[in-house]
Design a protein around this motif. Structure first.
Motif, PDB file in Angstrom:
ATOM      1  N   TYR A 165      51.681  36.438  46.650  1.00 45.50           N
ATOM      2  CA  TYR A 165      50.384  36.879  47.139  1.00 45.50           C
ATOM      3  C   TYR A 165      50.039  36.101  48.400  1.00 45.50           C
ATOM      4  O   TYR A 165      50.399  34.936  48.545  1.00 45.50           O
TER       5      TYR A 165
ATOM      6  N   PRO B 231      40.356  39.230  50.441  1.00 47.79           N
ATOM      7  CA  PRO B 231      40.858  39.193  49.061  1.00 47.79           C
ATOM      8  C   PRO B 231      42.335  38.825  49.021  1.00 47.79           C
ATOM      9  O   PRO B 231      43.048  38.983  50.014  1.00 47.79           O
TER      10      PRO B 231
ATOM     11  N   LEU C 199      48.590  41.424  47.444  1.00 47.67           N
ATOM     12  CA  LEU C 199      49.913  41.415  46.835  1.00 47.67           C
ATOM     13  C   LEU C 199      50.963  41.728  47.894  1.00 47.67           C
ATOM     14  O   LEU C 199      50.834  42.699  48.644  1.00 47.67           O
TER      15      LEU C 199
ATOM     16  N   GLU D 299      58.060  46.117  43.862  1.00 51.10           N
ATOM     17  CA  GLU D 299      56.957  46.501  44.730  1.00 51.10           C
ATOM     18  C   GLU D 299      57.030  45.720  46.030  1.00 51.10           C
ATOM     19  O   GLU D 299      57.330  44.533  46.035  1.00 51.10           O
TER      20      GLU D 299
ATOM     21  N   ARG E  89      42.952  50.383  34.245  1.00 53.39           N
ATOM     22  CA  ARG E  89      43.771  49.925  33.113  1.00 53.39           C
ATOM     23  C   ARG E  89      43.355  48.548  32.650  1.00 53.39           C
ATOM     24  O   ARG E  89      43.742  48.115  31.562  1.00 53.39           O
TER      25      ARG E  89
ATOM     26  N   PHE F 299      40.088  41.977  35.430  1.00 56.94           N
ATOM     27  CA  PHE F 299      40.438  40.579  35.204  1.00 56.94           C
ATOM     28  C   PHE F 299      39.449  39.666  35.921  1.00 56.94           C
ATOM     29  O   PHE F 299      38.995  39.964  37.024  1.00 56.94           O
TER      30      PHE F 299
ATOM     31  N   TYR G 218      39.277  35.608  37.219  1.00 59.70           N
ATOM     32  CA  TYR G 218      39.995  34.371  37.451  1.00 59.70           C
ATOM     33  C   TYR G 218      39.034  33.355  38.052  1.00 59.70           C
ATOM     34  O   TYR G 218      38.075  33.706  38.736  1.00 59.70           O
TER      35      TYR G 218
ATOM     36  N   PHE H 132      43.562  32.167  35.079  1.00 63.74           N
ATOM     37  CA  PHE H 132      43.088  33.316  34.300  1.00 63.74           C
ATOM     38  C   PHE H 132      41.933  32.937  33.368  1.00 63.74           C
ATOM     39  O   PHE H 132      41.964  31.894  32.702  1.00 63.74           O
TER      40      PHE H 132
ATOM     41  N   THR I 263      40.468  39.271  30.395  1.00 64.88           N
ATOM     42  CA  THR I 263      40.809  40.653  30.698  1.00 64.88           C
ATOM     43  C   THR I 263      39.909  41.552  29.857  1.00 64.88           C
ATOM     44  O   THR I 263      39.730  41.318  28.659  1.00 64.88           O
TER      45      THR I 263
ATOM     46  N   LEU J 280      37.003  35.002  40.891  1.00 62.22           N
ATOM     47  CA  LEU J 280      37.637  36.201  41.434  1.00 62.22           C
ATOM     48  C   LEU J 280      37.687  37.296  40.384  1.00 62.22           C
ATOM     49  O   LEU J 280      37.990  37.039  39.215  1.00 62.22           O
TER      50      LEU J 280
ATOM     51  N   LEU K 287      43.195  46.473  37.699  1.00 59.60           N
ATOM     52  CA  LEU K 287      44.522  47.072  37.627  1.00 59.60           C
ATOM     53  C   LEU K 287      44.336  48.585  37.583  1.00 59.60           C
ATOM     54  O   LEU K 287      43.868  49.119  36.572  1.00 59.60           O
TER      55      LEU K 287
ATOM     56  N   ALA L 280      50.929  51.871  39.505  1.00 62.98           N
ATOM     57  CA  ALA L 280      51.043  50.670  40.338  1.00 62.98           C
ATOM     58  C   ALA L 280      50.762  49.442  39.479  1.00 62.98           C
ATOM     59  O   ALA L 280      49.857  49.451  38.656  1.00 62.98           O
ATOM     60  N   ASP L 281      51.539  48.410  39.662  1.00 54.42           N
ATOM     61  CA  ASP L 281      51.397  47.231  38.817  1.00 54.42           C
ATOM     62  C   ASP L 281      50.673  46.081  39.463  1.00 54.42           C
ATOM     63  O   ASP L 281      50.498  45.048  38.846  1.00 54.42           O
ATOM     64  N   GLY L 282      50.266  46.224  40.708  1.00 53.92           N
ATOM     65  CA  GLY L 282      49.609  45.122  41.387  1.00 53.92           C
ATOM     66  C   GLY L 282      48.110  45.135  41.188  1.00 53.92           C
ATOM     67  O   GLY L 282      47.487  46.200  41.118  1.00 53.92           O
ATOM     68  N   LEU L 283      47.524  43.956  41.074  1.00 56.15           N
ATOM     69  CA  LEU L 283      46.081  43.831  40.960  1.00 56.15           C
ATOM     70  C   LEU L 283      45.422  43.983  42.328  1.00 56.15           C
ATOM     71  O   LEU L 283      45.969  43.528  43.334  1.00 56.15           O
TER      72      LEU L 283
ATOM     73  N   PHE M 175      42.204  42.650  44.196  1.00 55.26           N
ATOM     74  CA  PHE M 175      41.225  41.577  44.051  1.00 55.26           C
ATOM     75  C   PHE M 175      39.997  41.803  44.911  1.00 55.26           C
ATOM     76  O   PHE M 175      40.062  42.432  45.969  1.00 55.26           O
ATOM     77  N   GLY M 176      38.849  41.244  44.472  1.00 55.75           N
ATOM     78  CA  GLY M 176      37.680  41.110  45.315  1.00 55.75           C
ATOM     79  C   GLY M 176      37.759  39.811  46.105  1.00 55.75           C
ATOM     80  O   GLY M 176      38.699  39.022  45.927  1.00 55.75           O
ATOM     81  N   LYS M 177      36.785  39.606  46.989  1.00 58.75           N
ATOM     82  CA  LYS M 177      36.805  38.408  47.828  1.00 58.75           C
ATOM     83  C   LYS M 177      36.329  37.170  47.087  1.00 58.75           C
ATOM     84  O   LYS M 177      36.548  36.049  47.544  1.00 58.75           O
TER      85      LYS M 177
END
Lengths: 114, 111
Positions: A35, A42, A45, A56, B31, B34, B36, B46, B49, B87, B91, B96-99, B101-103
């Motif tokens: 990342y 943000p 990835l 990916e 899905r 999260f 953090y 973490f 979830t 944070l 998902l 797609a498997d990537g999260l 994120f917010g700022k």
């Protein structure tokens, strides 16, 4: 040693240099991630590896080249970077990489490109 | 496009002063959501979830809740050691498997 370890913690490089970031996880996980965290942005990835195969690649410039020789190690090879690539680069791991799992992050490498 | 917006950007509270952090999202087929925590000079750690609207989870002074459009992280009687950046990430569906994120919200608890 436990968790996710990243080296070096800090790196300063010129635009013509070549360097590598290293990540090692001691959690027995099968998936590893890179990342990028820039100031005021943000987490982005960059790459995902599951069982040592890249699954990916989020349109990352070719000046970033990942390598995953085994499920415990991940590298990010850097060459001819730009100043806008300065950021915190975070490595993470998870159990299987199938999504919906919690990620375990390293402390990151703070990269400055001059 | 999947989006995560966290507010406020920064929050300063007195020790013991309860408050809530907000995470609004637009995503195709959530899905999981999260939370953090990130301390200075460290990677995110973490916390929770959440998978479906109405779900709640608690850990010490933190409680996370989820609706169809947003999540809240409630902090009850915070202590200075709760100071960190929090944070939120989603998902998306679609394989797609990537999260995303917010700022983040930078929280400071003053003694």
């Amino acid at each position: 040693e436990t968790g996710v370890t990243q080296t070096p913690r800090h790196l300063v490089m010129g635009m013509t240099n070549k360097k590598s970031l290293k990540c090692e996880q001691h959690l027995g996980h099968n998936a590893m991630y890179w990342y990028k965290q820039s100031a005021k942005k943000p987490l982005e990835l960059m790459f995902v590896y599951s069982l040592e195969e890249r699954v990916e690649n989020n349109s990352v410039p070719s000046r970033f080249s990942p390598e995953c020789p085994n499920s415990s190690h991940l590298f990010l090879h850097l060459h001819t970077l730009q100043p806008e690539d300065s950021a915190l680069y975070l490595c993470a791991s998870s159990q299987t990489g199938t999504g919906g799992e919690k990620l375990f992050f390293g402390s990151g490498t703070q990269l400055s490109v001059l | 496009e999947d989006q995560v917006t966290q507010s406020p950007e920064a929050l300063r509270l007195q020790e013991g002063e309860s408050s809530s952090l907000n995470c609004s999202y637009t995503v195709s087929g959530l899905r999981g959501l999260f939370w953090y925590r990130q301390d200075p000079g460290k990677g995110p750690e973490f916390l929770f979830t959440l998978y479906s609207a109405g779900e709640e989870k608690e850990k010490e002074r933190l409680k996370a809740t989820l609706t169809k459009k947003e999540s809240f992280l409630h902090i009850t009687a915070p202590k200075p050691e709760d100071s960190a950046t929090y944070l939120c990430a989603v998902l998306p569906g679609g394989g797609a498997d990537g999260l995303t994120f917010g700022k983040g919200t930078h929280l400071i608890i003053q003694p």
